[in-house]
Design a protein around this motif. Structure first.
Motif, PDB file in Angstrom:
ATOM      1  N   PHE A 157     -10.355 -12.888   2.160  1.00 18.47           N
ATOM      2  CA  PHE A 157     -10.110 -14.289   2.487  1.00 18.47           C
ATOM      3  C   PHE A 157     -10.664 -14.574   3.884  1.00 18.47           C
ATOM      4  O   PHE A 157     -10.500 -13.764   4.806  1.00 18.47           O
ATOM      5  N   LEU A 158     -11.321 -15.708   4.024  1.00 15.07           N
ATOM      6  CA  LEU A 158     -11.920 -16.103   5.293  1.00 15.07           C
ATOM      7  C   LEU A 158     -11.357 -17.445   5.740  1.00 15.07           C
ATOM      8  O   LEU A 158     -11.251 -18.385   4.940  1.00 15.07           O
ATOM      9  N   LEU A 159     -11.019 -17.548   7.023  1.00 15.44           N
ATOM     10  CA  LEU A 159     -10.596 -18.812   7.624  1.00 15.44           C
ATOM     11  C   LEU A 159     -11.783 -19.366   8.406  1.00 15.44           C
ATOM     12  O   LEU A 159     -12.307 -18.697   9.299  1.00 15.44           O
ATOM     13  N   THR A 160     -12.224 -20.586   8.077  1.00 14.97           N
ATOM     14  CA  THR A 160     -13.423 -21.137   8.691  1.00 14.97           C
ATOM     15  C   THR A 160     -13.261 -22.619   9.000  1.00 14.97           C
ATOM     16  O   THR A 160     -12.530 -23.335   8.314  1.00 14.97           O
ATOM     17  N   PRO A 184      -8.223 -26.041   0.677  1.00 12.47           N
ATOM     18  CA  PRO A 184      -9.082 -27.037   1.302  1.00 12.47           C
ATOM     19  C   PRO A 184      -8.531 -27.530   2.636  1.00 12.47           C
ATOM     20  O   PRO A 184      -7.354 -27.335   2.959  1.00 12.47           O
ATOM     21  N   GLN A 185      -9.393 -28.171   3.396  1.00 11.04           N
ATOM     22  CA  GLN A 185      -8.977 -28.799   4.642  1.00 11.04           C
ATOM     23  C   GLN A 185      -7.958 -29.902   4.340  1.00 11.04           C
ATOM     24  O   GLN A 185      -8.026 -30.561   3.312  1.00 11.04           O
ATOM     25  N   ILE A 240      -5.070 -25.433  10.137  1.00  7.64           N
ATOM     26  CA  ILE A 240      -4.710 -24.052   9.812  1.00  7.64           C
ATOM     27  C   ILE A 240      -5.001 -23.176  11.018  1.00  7.64           C
ATOM     28  O   ILE A 240      -6.118 -23.161  11.537  1.00  7.64           O
ATOM     29  N   ARG A 241      -3.997 -22.427  11.464  1.00  8.67           N
ATOM     30  CA  ARG A 241      -4.126 -21.605  12.652  1.00  8.67           C
ATOM     31  C   ARG A 241      -4.327 -20.126  12.335  1.00  8.67           C
ATOM     32  O   ARG A 241      -4.945 -19.396  13.110  1.00  8.67           O
ATOM     33  N   ALA A 242      -3.778 -19.636  11.210  1.00  3.17           N
ATOM     34  CA  ALA A 242      -3.899 -18.209  10.902  1.00  3.17           C
ATOM     35  C   ALA A 242      -3.550 -17.969   9.446  1.00  3.17           C
ATOM     36  O   ALA A 242      -2.860 -18.770   8.805  1.00  3.17           O
ATOM     37  N   LEU A 256      -0.490 -26.181  11.813  1.00  2.79           N
ATOM     38  CA  LEU A 256       0.074 -27.066  12.825  1.00  2.79           C
ATOM     39  C   LEU A 256      -0.230 -28.495  12.411  1.00  2.79           C
ATOM     40  O   LEU A 256      -1.384 -28.861  12.176  1.00  2.79           O
ATOM     41  N   ASP A 257       0.823 -29.311  12.321  1.00  2.00           N
ATOM     42  CA  ASP A 257       0.670 -30.697  11.889  1.00  2.00           C
ATOM     43  C   ASP A 257       1.497 -31.585  12.801  1.00  2.00           C
ATOM     44  O   ASP A 257       2.720 -31.464  12.857  1.00  2.00           O
ATOM     45  N   ALA A 258       0.802 -32.463  13.529  1.00  2.20           N
ATOM     46  CA  ALA A 258       1.475 -33.373  14.458  1.00  2.20           C
ATOM     47  C   ALA A 258       2.344 -32.618  15.462  1.00  2.20           C
ATOM     48  O   ALA A 258       3.446 -33.043  15.805  1.00  2.20           O
TER      49      ALA A 258
END
Length: 730
Positions: A331-334, A361-362, A367-369, A382-384
């Motif tokens: 899995f890749l976070l991009t 999806p975005q 998404i931090r980690a 993290l949201d708001a």
């Protein structure tokens, strides 16, 4: 230049002044210059021409850090200590902080190994964090590693990092002295609670990864040069160590000059990561502080046999900042074409990123980690300004995890592994202490007793999240914390933190350390300026290199918002920034000296034009640039606070701090900035340089050191923002 903000703000608890709820009336700060003032630094100008610009450096001699400079630093530190010690209320602050910090146990991280739970915690009453083990989540605890036992005479020692083997039989760990972060690697046999004979130095950022059978581990090691050398952090290598063998027999497997098919830059930090239950080895190259990774894949058996046949997964232009392996899946976070980030999935047999499919999806959340567990993939976001946690199952279904309360998940506490179901995380908010939680595969969240709740009444405090409008129309998130009943009439002292670099987020942390400030009627604010990652990668890039000016100008505009909203006034507001945040507060100081009453610059980058000529400078070039290019020179000159200090300007009160063993921001940077400000200012306001000879960047500081530093900062702010209780008697 990354700064351990959570350790500074939240590792302790204070109950002082709980009876007060209102700031004292303002008085003009009393001047106090014992002995005629601070020591005066010799001016020995070095003049050079860079890209057609003449640059004068009055204190270049300090960079050699010779005996004259060391004596000067001791004198500066002694003068600052004398001034701060004379502030009425300062010692009471220190005593109140110290008594209450002794009652708080602060958890850093947790990890599982076999059926054992490993916990890094600073116990109640202790000065440093230590490693404990439990038999399961609720078992009795045993102390495993106490860094105090490694302390040298006259110094303290710190547990820098650790990693348990998959079966929990061993722990590899690093300990350093005096805040230097110069780790020495050791291995603990958990069963016998004995340390194995092998020791490996130069393992500052070892990033160890255990072999699935626990027989050894991969680790990164710096080359054998002086820590003062500009090459100190260059050309490190990834090695393999087998337990109970001489480290001289370790094999270098990944890095510069080892494989023609894997090009490596001198600032790249190579590492190999393996995952239990998978035969995939991931070779990774971290290019200095750059978030984007270069990744390769190979079969672990081939890596161990010496013919890995690395296949390239991605390059920095693919914008991959994190990865996780689960069985035959990668899995890749991009953030490529997704500034709030997305998650891709690859099959091990075709690991090139061109073959990836999008699985998360975005969204509006950033998404931090990501972390792989036996039951799927966990996603921290993290949201708001508030944390979220989602789960991606093997069936591709994404579910939201219901958190016990609104807050933030500390990045160090977020953990999962493929041998166990669920994930661990620490949750806290500005006005609520940390709780260590475990989410089970069914989505249920258990709050544990791993982080005992301190006996602090949080009911008097409140926080709010607002936006300040920057001069170009950008909406800058702004967190504000205060005691209930504060009147918005501009009469309160206010301390605003700002950072803005590397895409780091200033997430909510329990402000236990600063409760005395709130109880005295103060307001604490956090400006989430551009350069950070609160609003995704676009927010980061908008405060980087040529766009760096947004960082300090956002901070200026947040101060103006707080004043206009009635939280404070120009004469009662102070700003604080640490490490790379020194650029933010340093340029606010030099661009708008009339804006605030006081500036706290902690271990701060002050001389950006010269930073790359310190050992930690080259790895930071990806974030800030280099004077070796004309564009980089102009960018760095714009963010160099030292070069923007001008004679006969009325500068506000300034407190700079440094540790003599700082491996991240060379102590000559704050020293040069202090000397220049002391010589230039026409305001009569104090410019102090606080020096700790047994400290580094603050990451390895003890509880007692942080207590004293906090008391100094808090007393200085209250003095210079006109609290009559903190005015010296002259």
């Amino acid at each position: 230049m990354r700064f351990s903000r959570r350790a500074f703000l939240a590792s302790t608890a204070c109950l002082a002044f709980a009876h007060a709820a209102r700031a004292e009336g303002y008085v003009k700060p009393v001047d106090f210059t014992p002995g005629g003032g601070p020591p005066v630094a010799p001016v020995r100008p070095v003049v050079e021409t860079l890209w057609g610009h003449q640059i004068t450096d009055r204190y270049r001699w300090m960079e050699a850090q010779g005996p004259e400079w060391q004596a000067y630093m001791r004198a500066q530190g002694a003068y600052a200590a004398k001034v701060l010690a004379a502030l009425p209320g300062r010692d009471a602050l220190a005593e109140a902080i110290g008594k209450n910090t002794a009652a708080v146990a602060a958890v850093v991280s947790v990890q599982t190994g076999g059926e054992t739970l490993f916990i890094e915690r600073r116990p109640a009453g202790a000065n440093t964090s230590k490693l404990f083990m439990r038999a399961g989540a609720n078992g009795a605890e045993t102390l495993l590693i106490d860094p105090d036992s490694y302390a040298k005479p006259g110094e303290h020692a710190e547990l820098d990092w650790w990693e348990a083997s998959p079966d929990g039989a061993h722990v590899v760990f690093g300990v350093s002295s005096g805040g230097s972060e110069r780790s020495v690697l050791r291995v603990l046999d958990v069963t016998t609670n004995t340390v194995l004979p092998e020791q490996i130095d130069r393992t500052n950022w070892a990033s160890p990864s255990w072999l699935p059978d626990g027989s050894g581990f991969f680790y990164n090691r710096l080359q054998d040069v002086s820590p003062d050398s500009l090459d100190y952090e260059k050309n490190s290598l990834c090695w393999l160590h087998r337990l109970n063998t001489d480290p001289a027999q370790d094999v270098k497997l990944f890095g510069h000059g080892l494989d023609a098919s894997v090009p490596v830059q001198d600032i790249d930090a190579p590492g190999i990561a393996v995952t239990p239950g998978s035969d995939i080895a991931i070779g990774m190259l971290e290019s200095g502080v750059q978030n984007e990774l270069t990744l390769y894949a190979a079969k672990l058996t081939d890596v161990l046999a010496g013919h890995p046949g690395w296949v390239k997964i991605c390059a920095p232009e693919d914008a991959v900042t994190g990865f996780a392996v689960r069985g035959a899946e990668i899995f890749l976070l991009t953030h490529k074409h997704a500034p709030h980030y997305k998650v891709l999935k690859l099959a091990a047999e075709k690991p090139q990123i061109a073959n990836a499919v999008e699985v998360v999806p975005q969204s509006m959340a950033v998404i931090r980690a990501i972390a792989a567990a036996r039951d799927g993939l966990y996603i921290r976001e993290l949201d708001a300004g508030l944390a979220g946690l989602r789960h991606l199952g093997a069936d591709g279904k994404i579910t939201q995890v219901a958190l016990p309360f609104s807050g933030a998940i500390d990045e160090d506490s977020f953990y999962a592994d493929t041998l166990h179901g669920g994930a661990w995380f620490g949750l806290e908010s500005w006005v609520r202490p940390q709780v260590i939680c475990h989410v089970a595969p069914d989505g249920g969240v258990m709050q544990t007793d791993i982080a005992p709740r301190p006996e602090i009444d949080v009911s008097p405090y409140v926080s709010e999240e607002v936006f300040a409008t920057a001069r170009d129309g950008a909406r800058v998130p702004l967190s504000i914390v205060y005691r209930k009943g504060v009147k918005r009439d501009g009469a309160e002292p206010l301390l605003m933190e700002a950072y803005g670099a590397y895409g780091i987020t200033l997430d909510p942390v329990f402000l236990a350390r600063w409760l005395p400030f709130l109880d005295a009627g103060g307001v604490f604010a956090v400006a989430h300026v551009r350069g950070g990652g609160e609003l995704g990668e676009e927010w980061h890039l908008a405060g980087q290199k040529a766009e760096k000016y947004h960082t300090w100008q956002d901070a200026e505009d947040c101060v103006l918002h707080l004043i206009e909203a009635g939280y404070t006034s120009h004469r009662r507001v102070a700003v604080i920034g640490g490490s790379a945040g020194g650029i933010t507060v340093g340029r606010l100081l030099t661009e708008r000296p009339e804006l605030v009453a006081a500036v706290i610059d902690m271990v701060g980058v002050s001389d950006a034009l010269r930073s790359e000529f310190s050992p930690n400078g080259p790895p930071n070039i990806p974030e800030f640039g280099t004077v070796k290019t004309e564009e980089g020179f102009h960018d760095l000159l714009a963010m160099d606070a030292y070069q923007h200090v001008h004679d006969k300007v009325k500068y506000p009160s300034v407190l700079l701090t440094t540790g003599m063993n700082d491996p991240r921001v060379a102590p000559w940077e704050p020293a040069k900035m202090a000397a220049r400000l002391q010589a230039a200012t026409a305001s009569g306001n104090p410019v102090l340089l606080r020096v700790d000879t047994d400290a580094g960047h603050g990451i390895g500081s003890t509880r007692a050191q942080r207590d004293q530093e906090t008391a100094d900062i808090m007393a200085f702010v209250l003095w210079r923002t006109g609290d009559p209780r903190y005015q010296p008697k002259v």
